[in-house]
Write a protein that holds these residues in place. Sequence first.
Motif, mmCIF file in Angstrom:
data_model
loop_
_atom_site.group_PDB
_atom_site.id
_atom_site.type_symbol
_atom_site.label_atom_id
_atom_site.label_comp_id
_atom_site.label_asym_id
_atom_site.label_seq_id
_atom_site.Cartn_x
_atom_site.Cartn_y
_atom_site.Cartn_z
ATOM 1 N N LYS A 1 0.828 -1.199 0.000
ATOM 2 C CA LYS A 1 0.000 0.000 0.000
ATOM 3 C C LYS A 1 0.867 1.255 0.000
ATOM 4 O O LYS A 1 0.479 2.284 -0.542
ATOM 5 N N ALA A 2 2.032 1.170 0.617
ATOM 6 C CA ALA A 2 2.923 2.333 0.657
ATOM 7 C C ALA A 2 3.320 2.770 -0.749
ATOM 8 O O ALA A 2 3.458 3.968 -1.021
ATOM 9 N N ASP A 3 3.494 1.814 -1.653
ATOM 10 C CA ASP A 3 3.915 2.148 -3.018
ATOM 11 C C ASP A 3 2.837 2.942 -3.746
ATOM 12 O O ASP A 3 3.122 3.972 -4.352
ATOM 13 N N THR A 4 1.609 2.452 -3.676
ATOM 14 C CA THR A 4 0.533 3.157 -4.375
ATOM 15 C C THR A 4 0.228 4.491 -3.683
ATOM 16 O O THR A 4 -0.148 5.460 -4.331
ATOM 17 N N GLU A 5 0.405 4.523 -2.391
ATOM 18 C CA GLU A 5 0.160 5.757 -1.628
ATOM 19 C C GLU A 5 1.128 6.858 -2.064
ATOM 20 O O GLU A 5 0.737 8.020 -2.199
ATOM 21 N N ILE A 6 2.382 6.511 -2.302
ATOM 22 C CA ILE A 6 3.371 7.510 -2.738
ATOM 23 C C ILE A 6 2.964 8.094 -4.089
ATOM 24 O O ILE A 6 3.022 9.310 -4.294
ATOM 25 N N VAL A 7 2.539 7.252 -5.010
ATOM 26 C CA VAL A 7 2.124 7.752 -6.329
ATOM 27 C C VAL A 7 0.893 8.649 -6.182
ATOM 28 O O VAL A 7 0.818 9.722 -6.790
ATOM 29 N N GLY A 8 -0.063 8.239 -5.341
ATOM 30 C CA GLY A 8 -1.251 9.060 -5.108
ATOM 31 C C GLY A 8 -0.914 10.406 -4.482
ATOM 32 O O GLY A 8 -1.440 11.444 -4.881
ATOM 33 N N LEU A 9 -0.021 10.393 -3.497
ATOM 34 C CA LEU A 9 0.374 11.650 -2.852
ATOM 35 C C LEU A 9 1.129 12.561 -3.818
ATOM 36 O O LEU A 9 0.945 13.785 -3.796
ATOM 37 N N ALA A 10 1.964 11.980 -4.664
ATOM 38 C CA ALA A 10 2.696 12.785 -5.644
ATOM 39 C C ALA A 10 1.725 13.485 -6.589
ATOM 40 O O ALA A 10 1.877 14.681 -6.882
ATOM 41 N N LEU A 11 0.712 12.749 -7.061
ATOM 42 C CA LEU A 11 -0.278 13.371 -7.932
ATOM 43 C C LEU A 11 -1.050 14.462 -7.184
ATOM 44 O O LEU A 11 -1.278 15.541 -7.717
ATOM 45 N N GLU A 12 -1.432 14.174 -5.969
ATOM 46 C CA GLU A 12 -2.188 15.143 -5.175
ATOM 47 C C GLU A 12 -1.399 16.449 -5.001
ATOM 48 O O GLU A 12 -1.958 17.540 -5.113
ATOM 49 N N ILE A 13 -0.107 16.343 -4.747
ATOM 50 C CA ILE A 13 0.751 17.534 -4.591
ATOM 51 C C ILE A 13 0.725 18.370 -5.861
ATOM 52 O O ILE A 13 0.599 19.601 -5.818
ATOM 53 N N LEU A 14 0.836 17.699 -7.000
ATOM 54 C CA LEU A 14 0.847 18.418 -8.273
ATOM 55 C C LEU A 14 -0.525 19.016 -8.582
ATOM 56 O O LEU A 14 -0.618 20.166 -9.012
ATOM 57 N N LEU A 15 -1.581 18.250 -8.358
ATOM 58 C CA LEU A 15 -2.937 18.750 -8.644
ATOM 59 C C LEU A 15 -3.305 19.926 -7.753
ATOM 60 O O LEU A 15 -3.944 20.882 -8.199
ATOM 61 N N ASP A 16 -2.894 19.862 -6.481
ATOM 62 C CA ASP A 16 -3.235 20.922 -5.535
ATOM 63 C C ASP A 16 -2.330 22.147 -5.672
ATOM 64 O O ASP A 16 -2.581 23.172 -5.041
ATOM 65 N N GLY A 17 -1.263 22.011 -6.455
ATOM 66 C CA GLY A 17 -0.347 23.136 -6.630
ATOM 67 C C GLY A 17 0.537 23.396 -5.415
ATOM 68 O O GLY A 17 1.146 24.456 -5.302
ATOM 69 N N VAL A 18 0.614 22.411 -4.518
ATOM 70 C CA VAL A 18 1.487 22.545 -3.353
ATOM 71 C C VAL A 18 2.950 22.600 -3.799
ATOM 72 O O VAL A 18 3.766 23.305 -3.219
ATOM 73 N N GLY A 19 3.249 21.870 -4.844
ATOM 74 C CA GLY A 19 4.570 21.887 -5.454
ATOM 75 C C GLY A 19 4.392 21.781 -6.955
ATOM 76 O O GLY A 19 3.345 21.345 -7.437
ATOM 77 N N ASP A 20 5.407 22.210 -7.686
ATOM 78 C CA ASP A 20 5.290 22.080 -9.140
ATOM 79 C C ASP A 20 6.192 20.980 -9.693
ATOM 80 O O ASP A 20 6.206 20.742 -10.897
ATOM 81 N N ARG A 21 6.928 20.319 -8.778
ATOM 82 C CA ARG A 21 7.756 19.172 -9.160
ATOM 83 C C ARG A 21 7.747 18.181 -8.007
ATOM 84 O O ARG A 21 7.722 18.584 -6.849
ATOM 85 N N VAL A 22 7.775 16.881 -8.323
ATOM 86 C CA VAL A 22 7.903 15.868 -7.283
ATOM 87 C C VAL A 22 9.111 14.995 -7.595
ATOM 88 O O VAL A 22 9.407 14.702 -8.755
ATOM 89 N N LEU A 23 9.794 14.624 -6.528
ATOM 90 C CA LEU A 23 10.927 13.719 -6.612
ATOM 91 C C LEU A 23 10.602 12.531 -5.725
ATOM 92 O O LEU A 23 10.343 12.700 -4.529
ATOM 93 N N VAL A 24 10.569 11.347 -6.321
ATOM 94 C CA VAL A 24 10.307 10.115 -5.579
ATOM 95 C C VAL A 24 11.640 9.390 -5.436
ATOM 96 O O VAL A 24 12.275 9.049 -6.432
ATOM 97 N N VAL A 25 12.068 9.206 -4.188
ATOM 98 C CA VAL A 25 13.335 8.529 -3.919
ATOM 99 C C VAL A 25 13.011 7.139 -3.395
ATOM 100 O O VAL A 25 12.465 6.986 -2.300
ATOM 101 N N THR A 26 13.317 6.143 -4.219
ATOM 102 C CA THR A 26 13.026 4.752 -3.863
ATOM 103 C C THR A 26 14.016 3.815 -4.547
ATOM 104 O O THR A 26 14.475 4.100 -5.644
#
Length: 181
Positions: A112-137
Amino acid sequence: MGRDGEVVFIDSSVLISCGRRDGTRFQALAREAHQRDTVFRISPQVYAEVTGDPALDAYSPDQSPVDEAVQEGWMKVTESPAYSDSDVSTVMDRARNFIANSSDRSEDVVEKADTEIVGLALEILLDGVGDRVLVVTNDIPLGEAAESLLPNYGFDDEQITWLTGSELAPELAEDFVPEFD
């Protein structure tokens, strides 16, 4: 948030490889957060994986390396993604399918952690909280899922980056073993 509106998510595969708080690897992770002038984010599921805390709703700092990083202010446990947002829930479903197919596993065993990271990354971009996401895995299917799926929501490829821990900080390369090949 870090440089140029970048939001950084750290996966459990990287945190587990860092070991103890006073170890070289964990210190390298802290240094990277400070150099990037950012707070690294971990999802509630990642927090549960690295601390063994099943009480996700009752988050309270303990003395794990992650808890110490949270107390020092360079790491933050995020809220869960907004499952009610159809784009977020859909990308999480797609991530589960993508990861299962690319790692030849059943969708039922995808973390679940894997899908949660992808969901949170999209949410950040959609909400405009950030304009770039970096996933370190170090989890290759997770990194590839993020880079493949998130641009489908109207974001530029350059807004989504996946790095392994050793690509983020050279000290994390020692004994590096990717979670999945």
